[in-house]
Design an enzyme around this catalytic site. Structure first.
Site, short mmCIF file in Angstrom:
data_model
loop_
_atom_site.label_atom_id
_atom_site.label_comp_id
_atom_site.label_asym_id
_atom_site.label_seq_id
_atom_site.Cartn_x
_atom_site.Cartn_y
_atom_site.Cartn_z
N GLN A 128 -7.85 20.06 16.69
CA GLN A 128 -7.53 21.45 17.00
C GLN A 128 -8.25 21.97 18.24
O GLN A 128 -7.68 22.74 19.02
CB GLN A 128 -7.84 22.34 15.79
CG GLN A 128 -6.83 22.19 14.67
CD GLN A 128 -7.13 23.11 13.50
OE1 GLN A 128 -8.21 23.67 13.41
NE2 GLN A 128 -6.19 23.24 12.59
N ASP A 131 -6.28 21.14 21.28
CA ASP A 131 -4.84 21.43 21.20
C ASP A 131 -4.41 22.39 22.30
O ASP A 131 -4.37 23.61 22.12
CB ASP A 131 -4.52 22.01 19.82
CG ASP A 131 -3.02 22.14 19.58
OD1 ASP A 131 -2.24 21.91 20.53
OD2 ASP A 131 -2.63 22.49 18.45
N TYR A 226 4.54 22.81 10.91
CA TYR A 226 5.16 23.06 12.19
C TYR A 226 6.67 22.91 12.07
O TYR A 226 7.19 22.24 11.18
CB TYR A 226 4.62 22.08 13.25
CG TYR A 226 3.14 22.25 13.47
CD1 TYR A 226 2.65 23.30 14.23
CD2 TYR A 226 2.23 21.39 12.87
CE1 TYR A 226 1.29 23.48 14.41
CE2 TYR A 226 0.87 21.56 13.04
CZ TYR A 226 0.41 22.61 13.82
OH TYR A 226 -0.93 22.78 13.99
#
Length: 368
Positions: A128, A131, A226
């Protein structure tokens, strides 16, 4: 042991104003035992001055440092001319969609370059902090609302005046990922009444927490974190149910995109023609085909009396914070490769393996 050189060239692709390394991250790389070489003026659009890079410990050079670097970090992919100067065994980090950059990948392969793309970074917890798709989507979602507000011939907030009350604008956000949630939050801050829709029912809680209404459509529940590919039958039914909400909105912001695939069509011409004259659609998916099929990236078109803004690289229009966020993503990805002052990517690491496009003289991802 030779010191590893990290090079940051000035971006060469049209209209790119971000930079991959800002002075704040230079010191972290230097502390990790690396040297940083930045091309003169590379950060000028992001107001990162050459003097600030020098003060942070970087070497600022008049020439493109690509050919002399062990690691090259950029926002957009290198050009094939730049790539042809890379050292064998060099590492590159950038956004790089393999479907659109076949020739570049072949150059990387032939020169034995190890290339990493943020477009392919695995969506796992450990990744993350690297990202970049999410960090730049945050900027795009914020900017999309400002673009719409500038073009809408009406107020976003409600005003009560001696001449009467002006009702707030109605904003519909399609897609509640990072960009969508930031668009919702920004529109709410500006006083609009906001509705949002996402195929993932779980997104409803986040939408409501921002003060917006989550549209509950009569569709099969979607799972996952997602957005994923949906059937054409699902999309057709989705469009039918969304249509009346589009018609009732002053602003529609579409954010639905699937990395590496054509964006799903969510809005039709008939929907737009049913909107109030002067309404605005901002299509953040225009670069991947558009959530409205008539969107053209980088252009504004009229559908009847509705303005369609085909968004093109919105993060680049806010280069200061977009660059700051992106450079932290670059630093955090590089940290996964650094050991004792050397950059040695371990492709048994699921994060590095997932976003590595070329290595050891071969292309690691299947191209269409």
């Amino acid at each position: 042991m030779r010191t590893v050189k990290v090079g940051t060239p000035a971006e060469s692709r049209p209209a790119e104003r971000r930079v991959a390394c800002v002075p704040e991250t230079v010191s972290s790389l230097v502390d990790a035992g690396l040297t940083v070489h930045v091309q003169e003026g590379a950060g000028r659009h992001a107001h990162a001055l050459d003097a600030a890079y020098r003060a942070a410990g970087a070497t600022v050079t008049p020439e493109d440092p690509t050919s002399q670097s062990d690691v090259v970090v950029s926002v957009q992919p290198l050009t094939t001319d730049q790539a042809s100067t890379l050292r064998p065994g060099a590492v590159t980090i950038s956004f790089l969609q393999p479907q659109a950059e076949r020739e570049l990948l072949e150059v990387y392969r032939d020169r034995g370059v190890t290339s990493f793309s943020f477009d392919l970074l695995p969506r796992v917890t450990r990744a993350q902090s690297a990202d970049a798709l999410s960090s730049q989507a945050l900027v795009a979602g914020y900017r999309a609302v400002l673009v719409a507000a500038e073009r809408l011939p009406r107020f976003l907030p409600m005003f009560t005046t001696a001449a009467g009350t002006v009702p707030p604008a109605k904003v519909l956000v399609l897609g509640a990922g990072v960009a969508g949630l930031q668009a919702i939050a920004t529109a709410r801050r500006l006083g609009a009444v906001v509705e949002a829709y996402d195929v993932r029912k779980a997104a409803g809680e986040e939408v409501r927490s921002l003060g917006a209404k989550f549209l509950e459509l009569d569709l099969e529940t979607q799972s996952g974190v997602y957005a994923s590919v949906q059937s054409e039958e699902f999309l057709e039914r989705q469009r039918e149910l969304i249509g009346e909400h589009v018609a009732a909105s002053d602003v529609v912001i579409t954010t639905a995109a699937i990395p590496g695939r054509k964006a799903p069509v969510l809005v039709t011409t008939d929907m737009l023609k049913a909107m109030t004259p002067g309404s605005v659609l901002v299509d953040l998916a225009a670069e991947s085909g558009g959530n409205y099929a008539g969107s053209v990236a980088g252009q504004e078109t009229w559908v009847g009396d509705v303005l369609v803004h085909g968004a093109l690289n919105l993060p680049s229009s806010m280069p200061v914070h977009a660059s700051r966020l992106y450079s932290r993503n670059v630093l955090n990805l590089l940290k996964l490769m650094i050991a004792d002052g050397a950059v040695a990517p371990d492709l048994s690491d699921e994060v590095l393996d997932g976003c590595c496009l070329t290595h050891d003289g071969r292309i690691r991802k299947e191209l269409p």
